[in-house]
Design an enzyme around this catalytic site. Structure first.
Site, PDB file in Angstrom:
ATOM      1  N   TYR A 274     -14.296   6.917 -13.331  1.00  0.00           N
ATOM      2  CA  TYR A 274     -14.145   5.920 -12.216  1.00  0.00           C
ATOM      3  C   TYR A 274     -14.693   4.580 -12.710  1.00  0.00           C
ATOM      4  O   TYR A 274     -14.218   3.606 -12.969  1.00  0.00           O
ATOM      5  CB  TYR A 274     -14.861   6.298 -11.111  1.00  0.00           C
TER       6      TYR A 274
ATOM      7  N   ARG B 171     -30.325   3.342  -2.172  1.00  0.00           N
ATOM      8  CA  ARG B 171     -28.888   2.609  -2.222  1.00  0.00           C
ATOM      9  C   ARG B 171     -28.823   1.060  -1.617  1.00  0.00           C
ATOM     10  O   ARG B 171     -29.667   1.044  -0.729  1.00  0.00           O
ATOM     11  CB  ARG B 171     -27.560   3.282  -1.821  1.00  0.00           C
TER      12      ARG B 171
ATOM     13  N   GLY C 246      -4.939   4.919   2.568  1.00  0.00           N
ATOM     14  CA  GLY C 246      -4.898   4.283   3.391  1.00  0.00           C
ATOM     15  C   GLY C 246      -4.159   4.560   4.797  1.00  0.00           C
ATOM     16  O   GLY C 246      -3.479   5.571   4.741  1.00  0.00           O
TER      17      GLY C 246
ATOM     18  N   GLY D 168     -24.157  13.137 -11.508  1.00  0.00           N
ATOM     19  CA  GLY D 168     -23.816  11.673 -11.654  1.00  0.00           C
ATOM     20  C   GLY D 168     -24.625  10.689 -10.684  1.00  0.00           C
ATOM     21  O   GLY D 168     -24.397   9.222 -10.703  1.00  0.00           O
ATOM     22  N   ASP D 169     -25.550  11.060  -9.683  1.00  0.00           N
ATOM     23  CA  ASP D 169     -26.184  10.017  -8.890  1.00  0.00           C
ATOM     24  C   ASP D 169     -27.436   9.566  -9.747  1.00  0.00           C
ATOM     25  O   ASP D 169     -28.392  10.232  -9.663  1.00  0.00           O
ATOM     26  CB  ASP D 169     -26.683  10.996  -7.626  1.00  0.00           C
TER      27      ASP D 169
ATOM     28  N   ASP E 108       0.896  -1.256   0.090  1.00  0.00           N
ATOM     29  CA  ASP E 108      -0.116  -0.203   0.005  1.00  0.00           C
ATOM     30  C   ASP E 108       0.894   1.411  -0.053  1.00  0.00           C
ATOM     31  O   ASP E 108       1.722   1.430   0.789  1.00  0.00           O
ATOM     32  CB  ASP E 108      -0.941   0.049   1.205  1.00  0.00           C
TER      33      ASP E 108
ATOM     34  N   PHE F 139     -28.476  15.288  -0.750  1.00  0.00           N
ATOM     35  CA  PHE F 139     -28.186  15.608  -2.117  1.00  0.00           C
ATOM     36  C   PHE F 139     -29.464  15.298  -3.064  1.00  0.00           C
ATOM     37  O   PHE F 139     -29.504  14.244  -3.536  1.00  0.00           O
ATOM     38  CB  PHE F 139     -26.747  15.049  -2.681  1.00  0.00           C
TER      39      PHE F 139
HETATM   40  N1  UDP Z   1     -25.290  11.327  -0.001  1.00  0.00           N
HETATM   41  C1  UDP Z   1     -26.160  12.679   0.612  1.00  0.00           C
HETATM   42  N2  UDP Z   1     -25.346  13.495   1.675  1.00  0.00           N
HETATM   43  C2  UDP Z   1     -23.914  13.077   1.895  1.00  0.00           C
HETATM   44  C3  UDP Z   1     -23.522  11.965   1.159  1.00  0.00           C
HETATM   45  C4  UDP Z   1     -24.273  11.268   0.456  1.00  0.00           C
HETATM   46  O1  UDP Z   1     -27.097  12.954   0.396  1.00  0.00           O
HETATM   47  O2  UDP Z   1     -23.352  13.894   2.436  1.00  0.00           O
HETATM   48  C5  UDP Z   1     -26.161  10.687  -0.852  1.00  0.00           C
HETATM   49  C6  UDP Z   1     -25.710  10.548  -2.278  1.00  0.00           C
HETATM   50  O3  UDP Z   1     -26.174  11.563  -3.218  1.00  0.00           O
HETATM   51  C7  UDP Z   1     -26.189   9.116  -2.718  1.00  0.00           C
HETATM   52  C8  UDP Z   1     -26.111   8.562  -1.350  1.00  0.00           C
HETATM   53  O4  UDP Z   1     -26.221   9.211  -0.227  1.00  0.00           O
HETATM   54  O5  UDP Z   1     -27.323   9.459  -3.206  1.00  0.00           O
HETATM   55  C9  UDP Z   1     -24.932   7.293  -1.186  1.00  0.00           C
HETATM   56  O6  UDP Z   1     -23.730   8.159  -1.522  1.00  0.00           O
HETATM   57  P1  UDP Z   1     -22.184   7.813  -1.204  1.00  0.00           P
HETATM   58  O7  UDP Z   1     -21.437   8.953  -1.453  1.00  0.00           O
HETATM   59  O8  UDP Z   1     -22.192   7.149   0.265  1.00  0.00           O
HETATM   60  O9  UDP Z   1     -22.038   6.412  -2.348  1.00  0.00           O
HETATM   61  P2  UDP Z   1     -22.444   6.371  -3.497  1.00  0.00           P
HETATM   62  O10 UDP Z   1     -23.833   5.736  -3.945  1.00  0.00           O
HETATM   63  O11 UDP Z   1     -22.183   7.365  -4.448  1.00  0.00           O
HETATM   64  O12 UDP Z   1     -21.260   5.371  -4.186  1.00  0.00           O
END
Ligand code: UDP
Length: 334
Positions: free
Chosen positions: A148, A228, A43, A291-292, A38, A215
């Site tokens: 990514y 999720r 990390g 991107g969500d 690593d 968000f």
């Molecule tokens: N999220 C949020 N507020 C935060 C962090 C994340 O509303 O401070 C939301 C984000 O927009 C997504 C979900 O939580 O819809 C999961 O986000 P995370 O970054 O944990 O994981 P991802 O799904 O992006 O891999």
């Protein structure tokens, strides 16, 4: 003389990171010898079980890899070292392709030269891009919507080609939302900056953040917030070991989606964080994060049927309790 079980040696690249360090704990508990490589760019040295040998260095450093392969009889490589922030990958794709694709290719070629054939690869739900249907199974179209996800899919394709051409044996494991922490509280999630939902909400509960932002609340889900599939980091580690055993003992290579198959919305996670911690905090609505997708839920039935994998921590409250124990314990901190 009693016979002693010969221990295999596994190289865990990125074993000081969040998921890698939980993998190392499991391997050691199962009597494997573990070597961790690593660069500690994200990390933490303290996250690596002292029973493992930690080598601090770059995974694309030929001299370091050759030294590891010369000194140890490595039977398999588990690869967790990757950049994983979607927005950064959009802003700086070069960094992501260099680190996630080029360096992985380099590692694979060094493995080939050394005659090491077994490779376990951390992939991601981001290889699928927008979901066309839920839950997402292996056959779902793979159209990543950010560098990514593209970088991970490129490695998946490289592995398929290396298997065909060089007989490389591999398992691809696509994580949905990794979360939770070692139930004994020894290690947990610790990113800088922290962006993931559960640790961010826990930091708000602990008073380490003034605000928590949701968000987007206008998605097509039951309460308008994103849904999720949260999968405990120890359950992910279990799947890696089962996948390694499978490819070592059976023909063929495998790719699995890893999740619980249950979705929780951001609002449900926030409510559960408040309930588990007993702490209230200010929640503010913000615009959608670029991107969500609205919902990402895994169909992990292949992993369950073919590996006999069964997640132990499907309950969101338990997942958050483990993460909260870690957040409070401050065993090591940045
Ligand atoms: N999220 C949020 N507020 C935060 C962090 C994340 O509303 O401070 C939301 C984000 O927009 C997504 C979900 O939580 O819809 C999961 O986000 P995370 O970054 O944990 O994981 P991802 O799904 O992006 O891999």
């Amino acid at each position: 003389m009693a016979s002693v079980k010969k221990q295999e040696t596994i190289l865990v690249v990125g074993g000081a990171g969040y998921i890698g360090s939980h993998m190392v704990l499991l391997l050691i508990r199962r009597d494997y010898h573990v070597v961790v490589l690593d660069d500690l760019s994200s990390g933490h040295q303290q996250a690596v079980d002292p029973a493992a040998e930690l080598i601090i260095g770059d995974m694309a450093d030929a001299a370091i890899l050759q030294d590891i392969f010369n000194r140890h009889n490595i039977s398999a490589v588990m690869h967790f070292a990757a950049f994983m922030l979607i927005d950064v990958s959009v802003a700086n794709p070069s960094e992501y392709y260099q680190n996630n694709v080029f360096k992985t290719l380099f590692l694979l070629d060094q493995m080939r030269t050394a005659g090491i054939n077994y490779f376990i690869f951390s992939s991601t739900a981001a290889v699928f891009g927008e979901s066309h249907y839920l839950p997402i199974d292996n056959a779902h179209p793979k159209n990543p919507v950010n560098p990514y996800g593209s970088s991970k899919l490129m490695v998946e394709r490289i592995l398929a080609d290396y298997a065909r051409a060089y007989g490389m044996r591999y398992a691809v494991l696509r994580y949905f939302n990794a979360c939770g922490a070692d139930p004994q509280g020894r290690i947990g999630e610790l990113h800088d900056p922290e962006t993931h939902l559960i640790p961010v909400a826990l930091q708000a509960a602990a008073g380490r953040r003034e605000h928590f932002f949701i968000f987007g609340n206008d998605y097509d889900t039951e309460d308008g917030t994103c849904r999720r599939d949260y999968i405990h980091v120890c359950d992910l580690a279990d799947a890696h070991l089962l996948a390694l055993e499978k490819i070592k003992h059976e023909a063929g290579n495998v790719s699995y989606n890893l999740g619980n198959g249950n979705g929780f919305t951001v609002q449900q996670v926030v409510d559960t964080v408040k309930q588990v911690t007993g702490c209230d905090f200010i929640v503010q609505q913000q615009a959608r994060r670029a991107g969500d997708p609205a919902a990402l839920i895994a169909d992990a039935s292949n992993a369950q049927n073919e590996l006999g994998w069964k997640p132990n921590y499907q309950d969101l409250t338990t997942i958050i309790q483990h993460a909260w124990q870690w957040e409070q314990s401050r065993v090591f901190r940045l």
